[in-house]
Enzyme design. Structure first.
Site, PDB file in Angstrom:
ATOM      1  CB  CYS A  80      -0.913  -0.109   1.147  1.00  0.00           C
ATOM      2  SG  CYS A  80      -2.463   0.740   0.892  1.00  0.00           S
ATOM      3  CG  HIS A 170      -3.192  -3.615   3.940  1.00  0.00           C
ATOM      4  ND1 HIS A 170      -2.234  -2.696   4.690  1.00  0.00           N
ATOM      5  CD2 HIS A 170      -3.759  -2.600   3.305  1.00  0.00           C
ATOM      6  CE1 HIS A 170      -2.376  -1.553   4.457  1.00  0.00           C
ATOM      7  NE2 HIS A 170      -3.413  -1.382   3.510  1.00  0.00           N
ATOM      8  CD  GLU A 172      -0.503  -5.728   6.066  1.00  0.00           C
ATOM      9  OE1 GLU A 172      -0.278  -6.387   4.937  1.00  0.00           O
ATOM     10  OE2 GLU A 172      -0.818  -4.378   6.236  1.00  0.00           O
TER      11      GLU A 172
HETATM   12  N1  GLN Z   1      -3.791   6.357   0.695  1.00  0.00           N
HETATM   13  C1  GLN Z   1      -2.448   6.197   1.484  1.00  0.00           C
HETATM   14  C2  GLN Z   1      -1.351   7.008   0.740  1.00  0.00           C
HETATM   15  O1  GLN Z   1      -1.407   7.572  -0.506  1.00  0.00           O
HETATM   16  C3  GLN Z   1      -1.977   4.476   1.342  1.00  0.00           C
HETATM   17  C4  GLN Z   1      -2.989   3.800   2.069  1.00  0.00           C
HETATM   18  C5  GLN Z   1      -2.697   2.679   3.124  1.00  0.00           C
HETATM   19  O2  GLN Z   1      -1.488   2.459   3.052  1.00  0.00           O
HETATM   20  N2  GLN Z   1      -3.460   1.918   3.700  1.00  0.00           N
HETATM   21  O3  GLN Z   1      -0.251   6.952   1.323  1.00  0.00           O
END
Ligand code: GLN
Length: 194
Positions: A80, A170, A172
């Site tokens: 992410c 994710h 995890e």
């Molecule tokens: N929206 C977040 C970002 O741009 C990422 C979201 C997340 O890691 N769950 O950094």
């Protein structure tokens, strides 16, 4: 015993450490520059807020040493926000964090409000796995040697390039350890014998 460092300046680092521990792998928190003195075999960049993580990495003087380690081949898994940190290009944004992976990323690609959802979809070579998305980015395009590992509705959600693995979801936050195991087996373990 394999040691995996998990960047712990902000975001969902505890979940990665718990996930690793549950499966018999040692994960420890990278909170400050001195934590980098300890040897480790792989690095996880967790979910969170990439802008905040980027700023903290600079403030804590961890940015340059970590980028150097990644450039030199340290196996790294970004989930992410961690994916955003590794990307060479962030769409509609001049910000570049580590800028080491040949991917173009769209932040908050699923919208900010309705951006959290769960899906089961295939990831190469693991088969069907559960995926949890939270205000997730997705990969708009890859170039160079980057290999696409998973796509949902024509949006790339997992990819690898050399020593780097990224997922916009994710793993995890699920009971499924196969993405972490894939990282350990195909990137971390081969690197140990270098
Ligand atoms: N929206 C977040 C970002 O741009 C990422 C979201 C997340 O890691 N769950 O950094």
């Amino acid at each position: 015993m394999i040691d995996i460092a998990v960047l712990a300046v902000q975001g969902a680092f505890e979940e990665h450490i718990k996930h690793l521990k549950k499966h018999g792998v040692n994960g420890f928190e990278l909170r400050q520059k001195s934590d980098l003195d300890r040897p480790f075999d792989g690095l996880i960049l967790p979910g969170g807020e990439s802008t905040v993580m980027g700023k903290l990495l600079h403030q804590l003087k961890m940015f340059e040493p970590l980028r150097e380690k990644i450039r030199q081949g340290l196996p790294v898994f970004g989930t992410c926000a961690g994916l955003i940190l590794l990307a060479k290009t962030i769409e509609k944004d001049d910000t570049v964090h580590f800028g080491v992976m040949d991917i173009t990323v769209r932040r908050n690609g699923y919208g900010r409000q309705l951006g959290s959802f769960r899906r089961t979809a295939p990831m190469s070579p693991l088969g069907e796995i559960p995926m949890v998305f939270i205000r997730a980015p997705y990969i708009v395009s890859v170039s160079g040697k980057t290999e696409v590992l998973a796509t949902i509705d024509e949006r790339i959600v997992a990819a690898r390039e050399g020593n780097m693995l990224v997922t916009s979801f994710h793993p995890e936050l699920t009971d499924n350890f196969s993405v972490h195991r894939y990282f350990l087996d195909t990137m971390v373990r081969p690197h140990l014998s270098d």
